[in-house]
Design a protein around this motif. Structure first.
Motif: not given
Length: 259
Positions: A177-178, A246, A251, A256-257
């Motif tokens: 989820r980075e 996403q 995230n 971090r999105n």
């Protein structure tokens, strides 16, 4: 599996073992030609590892309908396909990337079926352009077909190691989820690592509807590595899968999105 004296798992060859290439009903090495003394595919008896597919790359087993009712046994098998497997469980980077791509594609369809994407689209206000892509069953099915074509290239190991390494990194970042970091890797592949002061592009623009990056270079800039490999449309598919992932699993840290 073969193990060294230190206990580490060793790859017996540079090819993914027991991997059935897209477009074939058997693995390479499942048949031996007594006339030519060469190994090949049992399904079509072709002895070239890069032989043309003998069955459609995209069929009903890949692009199933989001409204289809599946038998419990098939649903159980698909649930296993959605389980994450770390890179070290694969002999090759190509095998890992192919697994990650197919898993993301199947998750997309699963999220459409259980309403996850629809719920998050309403909650996060994705925007009409992005929502039209993320919530489209037709687009998800087309992506599944494109991914099978991409997997065929990966299994033949026709891509440069540097490009495969970036694809692998992007898949790992999406799983973690980075998304912002994954998007940077994508931009690096789509735009290319160039000396920006000497090879300045005319413009770089991300198209939300097509989920693609438009890049226009100066005449003497040369070709992009992704274009040279002939996989730009496939790399764009991975960027689209990032958007879908996403949307379903953002995230908790907004930084971090991918915006």
């Amino acid at each position: 599996a073969i193990k060294s004296n230190s206990g580490h798992r060793l790859a017996p060859s540079r090819f993914e073992e027991d991997a059935m290439p897209p477009g074939h009903a058997s693995i390479w090495g499942s048949w031996y030609c007594m006339k030519t003394h060469r190994w090949g595919f049992r399904c079509c008896r072709a002895t070239q590892r890069s032989a043309q597919p003998c069955r459609p790359l995209c069929d009903a087993s890949i692009a199933f309908s989001a409204t289809e009712v599946e038998p419990e046994s098939q649903a159980t098998e698909k649930a296993k396909d959605l389980e994450w497997k770390p890179r070290e469980t694969f002999n090759t980077s190509e095998g890992f990337v192919a697994f990650a791509l197919r898993r993301l594609s199947r998750l997309w369809m699963a999220w459409l079926r259980d309403g996850t994407l629809a719920a998050h689209a309403r909650k996060r206000d994705l925007g009409s352009s992005t929502a039209s892509v993320v919530l489209s069953e037709k687009t998800a099915q087309q992506a599944a077909c494109g991914i099978e074509e991409f997997c065929s290239r990966l299994y033949q190991q026709l891509l440069a190691p540097e490009l495969v390494s970036k694809l692998q990194e992007m898949c790992i970042l999406i799983q973690a989820r980075e998304y912002a970091q994954a998007n940077k890797v994508y931009v690096d592949m789509a735009v290319g690592t160039r000396k920006w002061l000497t090879d300045l592009p005319v413009f770089v623009r991300f198209d939300a509807k097509r989920q693609d990056t438009d890049v226009s270079w100066t005449p003497d800039s040369g070709a992009n590595p992704v274009d040279e490999a002939g996989v730009r449309s496939h790399v764009v598919l991975l960027r689209r899968l990032l958007t879908v992932s996403q949307a379903a699993l953002p995230n908790p840290d907004p930084s971090r999105n991918c915006g």
